[in-house]
Design a protein around this motif. Structure first.
Motif, PDB file in Angstrom:
ATOM      1  N   THR A 175     -31.518  11.213  -7.419  1.00  0.00           N
ATOM      2  CA  THR A 175     -31.966   9.987  -6.719  1.00  0.00           C
ATOM      3  C   THR A 175     -31.307   9.883  -5.354  1.00  0.00           C
ATOM      4  OG1 THR A 175     -32.260   8.874  -8.836  1.00  0.00           O
ATOM      5  CG2 THR A 175     -32.099   7.478  -6.867  1.00  0.00           C
ATOM      6  N   GLN A 176     -30.052  10.253  -5.280  1.00  0.00           N
ATOM      7  CA  GLN A 176     -29.338  10.190  -4.000  1.00  0.00           C
ATOM      8  C   GLN A 176     -29.990  11.125  -2.972  1.00  0.00           C
ATOM      9  OE1 GLN A 176     -25.267  11.485  -4.129  1.00  0.00           O
ATOM     10  NE2 GLN A 176     -24.645  10.054  -2.544  1.00  0.00           N
ATOM     11  N   GLN A 177     -30.404  12.282  -3.424  1.00  0.00           N
ATOM     12  CA  GLN A 177     -31.040  13.235  -2.519  1.00  0.00           C
ATOM     13  C   GLN A 177     -32.412  12.707  -2.037  1.00  0.00           C
ATOM     14  OE1 GLN A 177     -31.589  17.099  -4.218  1.00  0.00           O
ATOM     15  NE2 GLN A 177     -32.266  18.040  -2.315  1.00  0.00           N
ATOM     16  N   LEU A 178     -33.153  12.112  -2.943  1.00  0.00           N
ATOM     17  CA  LEU A 178     -34.468  11.597  -2.557  1.00  0.00           C
ATOM     18  C   LEU A 178     -34.352  10.392  -1.615  1.00  0.00           C
ATOM     19  CD1 LEU A 178     -36.318  11.840  -5.992  1.00  0.00           C
ATOM     20  CD2 LEU A 178     -36.632  13.307  -3.987  1.00  0.00           C
ATOM     21  N   VAL A 179     -33.333   9.577  -1.870  1.00  0.00           N
ATOM     22  CA  VAL A 179     -33.128   8.415  -0.968  1.00  0.00           C
ATOM     23  C   VAL A 179     -32.732   8.900   0.406  1.00  0.00           C
ATOM     24  CG1 VAL A 179     -31.666   6.403  -0.540  1.00  0.00           C
ATOM     25  CG2 VAL A 179     -32.607   6.799  -2.825  1.00  0.00           C
ATOM     26  N   THR A 180     -31.945   9.936   0.456  1.00  0.00           N
ATOM     27  CA  THR A 180     -31.534  10.473   1.762  1.00  0.00           C
ATOM     28  C   THR A 180     -32.758  11.015   2.516  1.00  0.00           C
ATOM     29  OG1 THR A 180     -29.355  11.038   0.836  1.00  0.00           O
ATOM     30  CG2 THR A 180     -30.023  12.128   2.892  1.00  0.00           C
ATOM     31  N   ASP A 190     -29.178   2.577  -6.404  1.00  0.00           N
ATOM     32  CA  ASP A 190     -28.257   1.628  -7.045  1.00  0.00           C
ATOM     33  C   ASP A 190     -28.443   1.616  -8.555  1.00  0.00           C
ATOM     34  OD1 ASP A 190     -27.236   0.999  -4.587  1.00  0.00           O
ATOM     35  OD2 ASP A 190     -28.580  -0.738  -4.300  1.00  0.00           O
ATOM     36  N   ILE A 191     -29.718   1.698  -8.962  1.00  0.00           N
ATOM     37  CA  ILE A 191     -29.977   1.712 -10.409  1.00  0.00           C
ATOM     38  C   ILE A 191     -29.376   2.964 -11.046  1.00  0.00           C
ATOM     39  CG2 ILE A 191     -31.794   1.844 -12.146  1.00  0.00           C
ATOM     40  CD1 ILE A 191     -33.536   0.157 -10.244  1.00  0.00           C
ATOM     41  N   ALA A 192     -29.532   4.114 -10.403  1.00  0.00           N
ATOM     42  CA  ALA A 192     -28.986   5.374 -10.945  1.00  0.00           C
ATOM     43  C   ALA A 192     -27.471   5.319 -11.007  1.00  0.00           C
ATOM     44  CB  ALA A 192     -29.458   6.532 -10.079  1.00  0.00           C
TER      45      ALA A 192
END
Length: 435
Positions: A175-180, A190-192
């Motif tokens: 999720t962090q990679q996709l948000v970036t 935040d949910i992850a």
């Protein structure tokens, strides 16, 4: 002067009185002559006999006596001691705990083997303690199994939570990679993050559960060990209630009976092993040059003087008693026939030296003026007929050996001596040996 006249009766009375006086005078002379004794030392015949016996006219006038021909024997140099025999192995049975005697399983005088049960004590409270300890042990073992099962469940839950933590961490990283990259909204990150933190918290809780379950298992194991120790202790008490023989031997007397209450250290009976016995000997220090291990020792019955056992010196103390100036030594005697007993009073003879010599019975000795004599037989002829007569001979004696005297001088092997009726004999008395 007129010669007095006597009647025939008076003459006979006067003649009888003169004869009596003459007879008394001759008897006195013979008696005085018979009191003179001359004898030569050694194998010589007495020069002047005590009293000459009248010539035998036949076998009916000869005295019947027992005779013995002298042979070569073994003479001993020995010393006599007294003491009591002591069993090599002797055990006093005593209970290790107090209790009431429930049964006596053997009898006095019975031979038992090692491990034989001798007596039992009352098992009332002790047996109950054993049963209680066994029940506590079983409960502790059941608790251990429960704790072990709970530990397994906690470990399985920890494994499951740990897997979820790994999953949530992977999801967070994606999720962090996709948000970036702007492919997802920041809200998804935040949910992850929240999911990962929750999974980590669950893992920490699972670790604590595992630790608690492990502690419960260890406590349960300790409880089992304690219960087992208590059971073993109770079982020891049960075993102590059963008194067994630690050696093989013969049972002595029982100073107690069934129903008696006995305390710790009180004697129940004694077991004695008479297979080998020792005798303590206090040997004078002047005998030390002759004292050695293996020196033969004989046991004597104090009443009959017969040999009842043979042994040898097996111990010599390295010190000398300052009070008695003696050396403590021990002689051991095997008792395969069982004739000897512990505590039996005996006489012992240490044999220092043995050599050839001559022994004669003590009953053959007569003593006159502090000297020792024997009667030696000789073949002669009386009125042309063969006859045995005796001659009194001086002898020099040594130690008494059993019922015999050692002869140091005065006799030699092959000669024959009289061994009975010596008080009736005189020099030259004719004899008839008994068959």
């Amino acid at each position: 002067m007129e010669t007095p006249k006597f009647s025939n009766a008076a003459l006979r009375r006067l003649s009888g009185q003169q004869g009596l006086l003459v007879g008394l005078g001759l008897g006195l002379v013979v008696a005085i002559g018979g009191m003179t004794l001359f004898s030569h030392f050694g194998n010589q015949r007495s020069a002047a006999p005590i009293q000459n016996a009248p010539a035998a006219s036949g076998k009916n006038s000869a005295l019947q006596v027992k005779v013995q021909q002298i042979g070569n024997s073994t003479t001993q140099e020995s010393s006599n001691f007294v003491g009591a025999l002591e069993a090599q192995q002797k055990v006093t049975l005593q209970p290790q705990i107090q209790g009431r005697i429930e049964s006596i399983l053997v009898s006095s005088g019975q031979r038992v083997q090692k491990g034989t049960a001798i007596a039992t004590l009352s098992l009332d409270q002790t047996q109950a303690n054993v049963a209680s300890s066994i029940a506590a042990t079983n409960a502790a073992q059941a608790g251990l199994k429960t704790a072990q099962a709970q530990l397994q469940q906690a470990e399985a839950q920890r494994t499951k939570v740990a897997a979820n933590v790994q999953l949530q961490r992977t999801q967070f990283n994606r999720t962090q990679q996709l948000v970036t990259q702007g492919a997802q909204a920041r809200q998804e990150l935040d949910i992850a993050r929240n999911n990962l933190q929750a999974a980590i918290a669950d893992l920490q809780a699972a670790e604590k559960e595992v630790a608690a379950a492990g502690a419960a298992v260890r406590q349960a194991q300790a409880n089992v060990r304690a219960a087992q120790a208590s059971t073993a202790a109770a079982q020891v008490n049960v075993n102590q209630k059963r008194v067994v023989s630690p050696i093989a031997g013969v049972i002595s007397e029982f100073p107690v009976k069934v129903g008696d209450f006995v305390n710790t250290g009180q004697t129940i009976t004694t077991i004695i092993q008479n297979d080998a016995l020792d005798l303590n000997l206090s040997v004078p220090s002047n005998r030390m040059p002759q004292l050695r291990i293996g020196l033969p020792v004989e046991l004597l019955n104090p009443n009959t003087q017969k040999v009842i056992g043979q042994g040898a010196i097996n111990y010599i103390s390295p010190t000398v008693s300052s009070d008695q100036q003696s050396v403590l030594s021990k002689a051991r005697f095997r008792n395969a026939q069982g004739q000897l007993r512990d505590g039996q009073y005996v006489q012992a003879r240490i044999i220092w030296n043995q050599q050839p010599g001559i022994l004669i019975p003590t009953v053959a000795i007569s003593r006159i003026g502090g000297q020792s004599f024997v009667f030696v037989t000789e073949n002669t002829t009386v009125d042309g007929k063969p006859q045995q007569v005796v001659h009194q001979r001086l002898v020099r004696l040594g130690e008494i050996q059993g019922t015999n005297y050692q002869v140091l001088d005065g006799l030699k092997a092959g000669e024959t001596i009289v061994t009975s009726g010596i008080l009736k004999l005189r020099e030259g008395t004719p004899i008839q040996p008994q068959s």
